[in-house]
Design an enzyme around this catalytic site. Sequence first.
Site, PDB file in Angstrom:
ATOM      1  N   CYS A   2       0.842  -1.186   0.000  1.00  0.00           N
ATOM      2  CA  CYS A   2       0.000   0.000   0.000  1.00  0.00           C
ATOM      3  C   CYS A   2       0.880   1.238   0.000  1.00  0.00           C
ATOM      4  O   CYS A   2       2.087   1.165   0.183  1.00  0.00           O
ATOM      5  CB  CYS A   2      -0.909   0.019   1.224  1.00  0.00           C
ATOM      6  SG  CYS A   2      -1.887  -1.482   1.421  1.00  0.00           S
ATOM      7  N   ARG A  27       1.200   1.619  -6.051  1.00  0.00           N
ATOM      8  CA  ARG A  27       1.373   0.700  -4.927  1.00  0.00           C
ATOM      9  C   ARG A  27       0.056   0.063  -4.485  1.00  0.00           C
ATOM     10  O   ARG A  27       0.065  -0.869  -3.673  1.00  0.00           O
ATOM     11  CB  ARG A  27       2.004   1.426  -3.738  1.00  0.00           C
ATOM     12  CG  ARG A  27       3.390   1.978  -4.008  1.00  0.00           C
ATOM     13  CD  ARG A  27       3.938   2.666  -2.758  1.00  0.00           C
ATOM     14  NE  ARG A  27       4.135   1.715  -1.681  1.00  0.00           N
ATOM     15  CZ  ARG A  27       5.246   0.997  -1.492  1.00  0.00           C
ATOM     16  NH1 ARG A  27       6.259   1.115  -2.332  1.00  0.00           N
ATOM     17  NH2 ARG A  27       5.338   0.152  -0.476  1.00  0.00           N
ATOM     18  N   TRP A  74      -3.704  -1.647  -1.359  1.00  0.00           N
ATOM     19  CA  TRP A  74      -3.625  -2.916  -2.076  1.00  0.00           C
ATOM     20  C   TRP A  74      -4.085  -3.955  -1.064  1.00  0.00           C
ATOM     21  O   TRP A  74      -3.366  -4.317  -0.149  1.00  0.00           O
ATOM     22  CB  TRP A  74      -2.194  -3.174  -2.524  1.00  0.00           C
ATOM     23  CG  TRP A  74      -2.005  -4.445  -3.296  1.00  0.00           C
ATOM     24  CD1 TRP A  74      -1.532  -5.624  -2.814  1.00  0.00           C
ATOM     25  CD2 TRP A  74      -2.276  -4.658  -4.682  1.00  0.00           C
ATOM     26  NE1 TRP A  74      -1.481  -6.556  -3.818  1.00  0.00           N
ATOM     27  CE2 TRP A  74      -1.931  -6.002  -4.969  1.00  0.00           C
ATOM     28  CE3 TRP A  74      -2.762  -3.859  -5.701  1.00  0.00           C
ATOM     29  CZ2 TRP A  74      -2.063  -6.548  -6.242  1.00  0.00           C
ATOM     30  CZ3 TRP A  74      -2.893  -4.415  -6.972  1.00  0.00           C
ATOM     31  CH2 TRP A  74      -2.544  -5.722  -7.235  1.00  0.00           C
ATOM     32  N   ASN A 100       1.005   0.200   5.942  1.00  0.00           N
ATOM     33  CA  ASN A 100       1.461  -0.614   4.816  1.00  0.00           C
ATOM     34  C   ASN A 100       2.144  -1.835   5.402  1.00  0.00           C
ATOM     35  O   ASN A 100       3.109  -1.710   6.152  1.00  0.00           O
ATOM     36  CB  ASN A 100       2.437   0.180   3.940  1.00  0.00           C
ATOM     37  CG  ASN A 100       3.079  -0.666   2.852  1.00  0.00           C
ATOM     38  OD1 ASN A 100       2.504  -1.652   2.419  1.00  0.00           O
ATOM     39  ND2 ASN A 100       4.273  -0.297   2.427  1.00  0.00           N
ATOM     40  N   GLY A 101       1.637  -3.033   5.074  1.00  0.00           N
ATOM     41  CA  GLY A 101       2.235  -4.247   5.601  1.00  0.00           C
ATOM     42  C   GLY A 101       1.177  -5.223   6.059  1.00  0.00           C
ATOM     43  O   GLY A 101       0.004  -5.122   5.703  1.00  0.00           O
ATOM     44  N   GLU A 482      10.081 -20.374 -18.769  1.00  0.00           N
ATOM     45  CA  GLU A 482       9.867 -18.998 -18.310  1.00  0.00           C
ATOM     46  C   GLU A 482      11.020 -18.101 -18.740  1.00  0.00           C
ATOM     47  O   GLU A 482      10.814 -16.953 -19.140  1.00  0.00           O
ATOM     48  CB  GLU A 482       9.707 -18.972 -16.788  1.00  0.00           C
ATOM     49  CG  GLU A 482       9.626 -17.582 -16.166  1.00  0.00           C
ATOM     50  CD  GLU A 482       8.459 -16.737 -16.666  1.00  0.00           C
ATOM     51  OE1 GLU A 482       8.462 -15.518 -16.405  1.00  0.00           O
ATOM     52  OE2 GLU A 482       7.533 -17.281 -17.328  1.00  0.00           O
ATOM     53  N   LYS A 486      10.651 -14.678 -21.032  1.00  0.00           N
ATOM     54  CA  LYS A 486      11.139 -13.366 -20.603  1.00  0.00           C
ATOM     55  C   LYS A 486      12.003 -12.731 -21.678  1.00  0.00           C
ATOM     56  O   LYS A 486      11.890 -11.546 -21.973  1.00  0.00           O
ATOM     57  CB  LYS A 486      11.948 -13.499 -19.302  1.00  0.00           C
ATOM     58  CG  LYS A 486      11.123 -13.623 -18.065  1.00  0.00           C
ATOM     59  CD  LYS A 486      10.376 -12.340 -17.765  1.00  0.00           C
ATOM     60  CE  LYS A 486       9.013 -12.577 -17.209  1.00  0.00           C
ATOM     61  NZ  LYS A 486       8.044 -13.322 -17.969  1.00  0.00           N
ATOM     62  N   GLU A 489       9.848 -11.757 -24.958  1.00  0.00           N
ATOM     63  CA  GLU A 489       8.821 -10.722 -24.859  1.00  0.00           C
ATOM     64  C   GLU A 489       9.391  -9.320 -24.695  1.00  0.00           C
ATOM     65  O   GLU A 489       8.727  -8.351 -25.065  1.00  0.00           O
ATOM     66  CB  GLU A 489       7.821 -11.033 -23.732  1.00  0.00           C
ATOM     67  CG  GLU A 489       8.343 -10.916 -22.325  1.00  0.00           C
ATOM     68  CD  GLU A 489       7.280 -11.270 -21.281  1.00  0.00           C
ATOM     69  OE1 GLU A 489       6.091 -10.974 -21.522  1.00  0.00           O
ATOM     70  OE2 GLU A 489       7.622 -11.836 -20.240  1.00  0.00           O
ATOM     71  N   HIS A 505      16.073 -35.480 -30.925  1.00  0.00           N
ATOM     72  CA  HIS A 505      14.827 -35.710 -31.654  1.00  0.00           C
ATOM     73  C   HIS A 505      14.434 -34.493 -32.488  1.00  0.00           C
ATOM     74  O   HIS A 505      13.258 -34.169 -32.598  1.00  0.00           O
ATOM     75  CB  HIS A 505      13.723 -36.087 -30.665  1.00  0.00           C
ATOM     76  CG  HIS A 505      14.028 -37.320 -29.882  1.00  0.00           C
ATOM     77  ND1 HIS A 505      13.828 -38.588 -30.375  1.00  0.00           N
ATOM     78  CD2 HIS A 505      14.572 -37.483 -28.639  1.00  0.00           C
ATOM     79  CE1 HIS A 505      14.208 -39.482 -29.474  1.00  0.00           C
ATOM     80  NE2 HIS A 505      14.672 -38.842 -28.419  1.00  0.00           N
ATOM     81  N   LYS A 604      -0.403  -5.652 -19.807  1.00  0.00           N
ATOM     82  CA  LYS A 604      -0.153  -6.291 -18.511  1.00  0.00           C
ATOM     83  C   LYS A 604      -1.214  -7.327 -18.178  1.00  0.00           C
ATOM     84  O   LYS A 604      -0.895  -8.456 -17.821  1.00  0.00           O
ATOM     85  CB  LYS A 604      -0.090  -5.236 -17.409  1.00  0.00           C
ATOM     86  CG  LYS A 604       0.263  -5.793 -16.036  1.00  0.00           C
ATOM     87  CD  LYS A 604       1.638  -6.437 -16.040  1.00  0.00           C
ATOM     88  CE  LYS A 604       1.989  -7.046 -14.698  1.00  0.00           C
ATOM     89  NZ  LYS A 604       3.232  -7.813 -14.756  1.00  0.00           N
TER      90      LYS A 604
END
Length: 609
Positions: A2, A27, A74, A100-101, A482, A486, A489, A505, A604
């Site tokens: 947050c 945030r 958040w 925040n936390g 992955e 990365k 993209e 193969h 996103k």
Amino acid sequence: MCGIVGYIGSKPVVPILLDGLAKLEYRGYDSAGIAVLTETGIEVEKSVGKLAVLAEKLAHHAPQGTLGIGHTRWATHGRPSDINSHPHTDCAEKFAVVHNGIIENFQKLKEWLAANGHTFRSETDTEVLPHLVEHFYQGDLLAAVREVVKHIEGSYALGIICQDEPDKIVAVRKDSPLVVGLGQGENFIASDIPAILSHTRDTYILNDGEMVLLTANEVKVFDQQGQEINKEVFRVHWDVEAAEKGGYPHFMLKEIHEQPKALRDTLSGRLATDNSRVLLEELQMTPEEVKQIKKIFITACGTAYHAGIVGKYVIEDLARIPVEVDIASEFRYRNPIIDQDTLVVVISQSGETADTLAALREAKNRGARVLAVTNVVGSSVAREANWVIYTWAGPEIAVASTKAYTTQLVVMYLLGLYLAQQRGTLTQEQIREVVTALRELPAQVEAILGREEEIKGFVQKYAHCEDVFFLGRSIDYAVAMEGSLKLKEISYIHAEAYAAGELKHGTLALIVEGILVLALATQMDVFDKMVSNIKEVKARDASVVGITFEGEEELAKSVDEVIYIPRTHKLTSAVLTVVPLQLIAYYVAVARGCDVDKPRNLAKSVTVE
């Protein structure tokens, strides 16, 4: 994650708070609120939704005052709503707190406070804080807050105001960022520098455990023992855009570096203090319900799908339940064989991914129970699933996911251990081994990030490549997928991931001089076979960069470069192995002049099919 902001001075506080919150909205953006000390007491205004909703509300009625605190949320504990929004107040509304936390022991504190006559309005962990201040207050706000922090566990950055002390703000931090802005006849607090940069460039960057007392004309900082300390002024030289990125050139790099905190937050309160088990109270599955599960489907898109592939290895290894992983856009159209004995796990950072949401609904229509793994409280998948495990990565701004992925991996480990505990498929020693490895991950990621310059240095040799192959066996193959995503993209380089055993193969036909191969070799039971595969591509004149554990010096004899990562459990290696791949992708993209945070043709959150 947050955002908090506070001001004390002689200017009208509401415009300053709104401006600061606007700079911090990255945030958190599911609700916002302010508390202003007026002539008649503390006046709180807060609204669910983005900051614009609160701003519209304040345009019609703005509290008048020159001291206040603000918050953009958040959501963690409690879904987004007006009542769960910050600031929170005590019974008599004499104290207001922004936070925040996560307060890990809030439930015990809430029960204790309720037994002592305190009344709660919200579902949040934060609301215990103003009630604790009220309980301990004896005419000195600083002393009361000092007593409060002795009783709370978890992470926090706090801003507190008191009706009876209208010339003070008290703030304190532990494991959550907090800065103090130093002005002339005015002072500020904020979660991040952008919130105060238009007012001052002189700041104190608070360390864990430090507490600060602000008046309009003075700032005093105290250590954990309550002793006043002299802080060095940090002069900000960044421009506003750079400050929003915390001094990093791109959000992606900032978010790579935020992974240790994101991992700690996601693990917070979910590991027994003696490392004997995982604690997933949000699931509330009985052993009978777990034993009823005959099969698990994991479905997701993009990076989340790759986290699901790691999840397959983890859950099958730990809990001995067969797992199938499906791309969400395929799952809903292929008439999957699922029923009431099937657990479907959907993974989505935003919780709004259209194909994943459709897969969730298809699974429920067929009688399956659904577990959602998401980063957004109150999102669609969170609301519609039977159970939810939240990742606490905080908002991701860059399109290329980094900290969301690694926190999703952590949830896969937690889930695998939880199911194993319920089914009795692991010994106590085996559980402790994996839990201990999980607890060590944040510090180990920090260690890898400490070698960033080394990785950045050799990247320059390979930025010109147009074809890159990623190889791995077992769980390394899942991570290779992955790493490949990365790179492609954000750098627009053609990149592919292959199971190393598949080289003969067909893939070897593509290996020629000048091709770069990134070879992951952390699985010791197939290490020799992986080295053999590496020698096959070296024999075709490819350039090979290997990634393996510290101490595995043998690999250096077969590759051109080696990146060493700290030793960990064979399953948890996925979290560590991917970090160098993230850094490689980032620095290659920078070297090629690409728009790292906003790669072409991508967004996103994919909320359309």
